[in-house]
Design a protein around this motif. Structure first.
Motif, mmCIF file in Angstrom:
data_model
loop_
_atom_site.group_PDB
_atom_site.id
_atom_site.type_symbol
_atom_site.label_atom_id
_atom_site.label_comp_id
_atom_site.label_asym_id
_atom_site.label_seq_id
_atom_site.Cartn_x
_atom_site.Cartn_y
_atom_site.Cartn_z
ATOM 1 N N ALA A 42 0.831 -1.207 0.000
ATOM 2 C CA ALA A 42 0.000 0.000 0.000
ATOM 3 C C ALA A 42 0.863 1.254 0.000
ATOM 4 N N VAL A 43 1.932 1.219 0.782
ATOM 5 C CA VAL A 43 2.833 2.370 0.869
ATOM 6 C C VAL A 43 3.719 2.447 -0.366
ATOM 7 N N ARG A 44 4.385 1.363 -0.676
ATOM 8 C CA ARG A 44 5.382 1.350 -1.741
ATOM 9 C C ARG A 44 4.777 1.576 -3.119
ATOM 10 N N HIS A 45 3.710 0.867 -3.429
ATOM 11 C CA HIS A 45 3.147 0.939 -4.780
ATOM 12 C C HIS A 45 1.940 1.870 -4.878
ATOM 13 N N GLY A 46 1.153 1.952 -3.797
ATOM 14 C CA GLY A 46 -0.054 2.765 -3.846
ATOM 15 C C GLY A 46 0.078 4.135 -3.220
ATOM 16 N N ARG A 47 1.237 4.392 -2.558
ATOM 17 C CA ARG A 47 1.460 5.663 -1.890
ATOM 18 C C ARG A 47 0.334 6.002 -0.912
ATOM 19 N N ALA A 48 -0.150 4.996 -0.207
ATOM 20 C CA ALA A 48 -1.231 5.187 0.766
ATOM 21 C C ALA A 48 -0.728 5.935 1.996
ATOM 22 N N SER A 49 -1.634 6.671 2.620
ATOM 23 C CA SER A 49 -1.313 7.354 3.872
ATOM 24 C C SER A 49 -2.125 6.785 5.040
ATOM 25 N N GLN A 50 -3.190 6.050 4.745
ATOM 26 C CA GLN A 50 -4.057 5.470 5.768
ATOM 27 C C GLN A 50 -4.435 4.046 5.372
#
Length: 138
Positions: A42-50
């Motif tokens: 989610a962080v690495r590929h989707g740039r999610a914050s939550q």
């Protein structure tokens, strides 16, 4: 989760059942690894914050849902059906393998710009425990 949230700058909310499910240490390990992989992606590929991690239990199954607010699967490698679900072969392989080792099912929903949701459902084993006492072999 706290360490992961701090290191990756991802706000993670955990929703747990009132009673902790009885799971074997091996099942707990595999589910933890699935959550880590889902959050890392989610962080690495989707740039999610939550993200929200939800565990729910019924008599016959345990469900684990990881939902994020990232970009979703936008790289073209994830073939998505009309309802927004990835075809099984397009789901992250490590999550697929761990889910299969637990005898469970995996569904991955995504929409570009609306994040992704990974749902793992595993059946209850004998004596009310979830999963078998085994580890995935790579």
């Amino acid at each position: 989760m706290t360490e992961f949230s701090t290191r990756e700058r991802l706000g993670v909310r955990i929703v747990r059942p009132d009673n902790d499910p009885e799971i074997t240490p091996a099942t707990a390990h595999d589910l933890t690894q699935i959550v880590r992989e889902a959050l890392r992606n989610a962080v690495r590929h989707g740039r999610a914050s939550q993200a929200v991690v939800k565990i729910s239990c019924r008599d016959s199954q345990l469900s684990l849902v990881v939902h994020d607010n990232g970009a979703g699967f936008t790289n073209g490698h994830g073939r998505v059906d009309a309802e927004g679900f990835l075809v099984p072969q397009a789901a992250p392989w490590s999550i697929r393998e761990r889910t299969a080792a637990l005898g469970g099912s995996l569904r991955v929903w995504t929409r570009p710009g609306r994040g992704a949701e990974i749902t793992v459902t595993i059946p209850a084993a004998a004596q009310g425990r979830y999963g078998a006492d085994r580890r995935m072999h790579a």
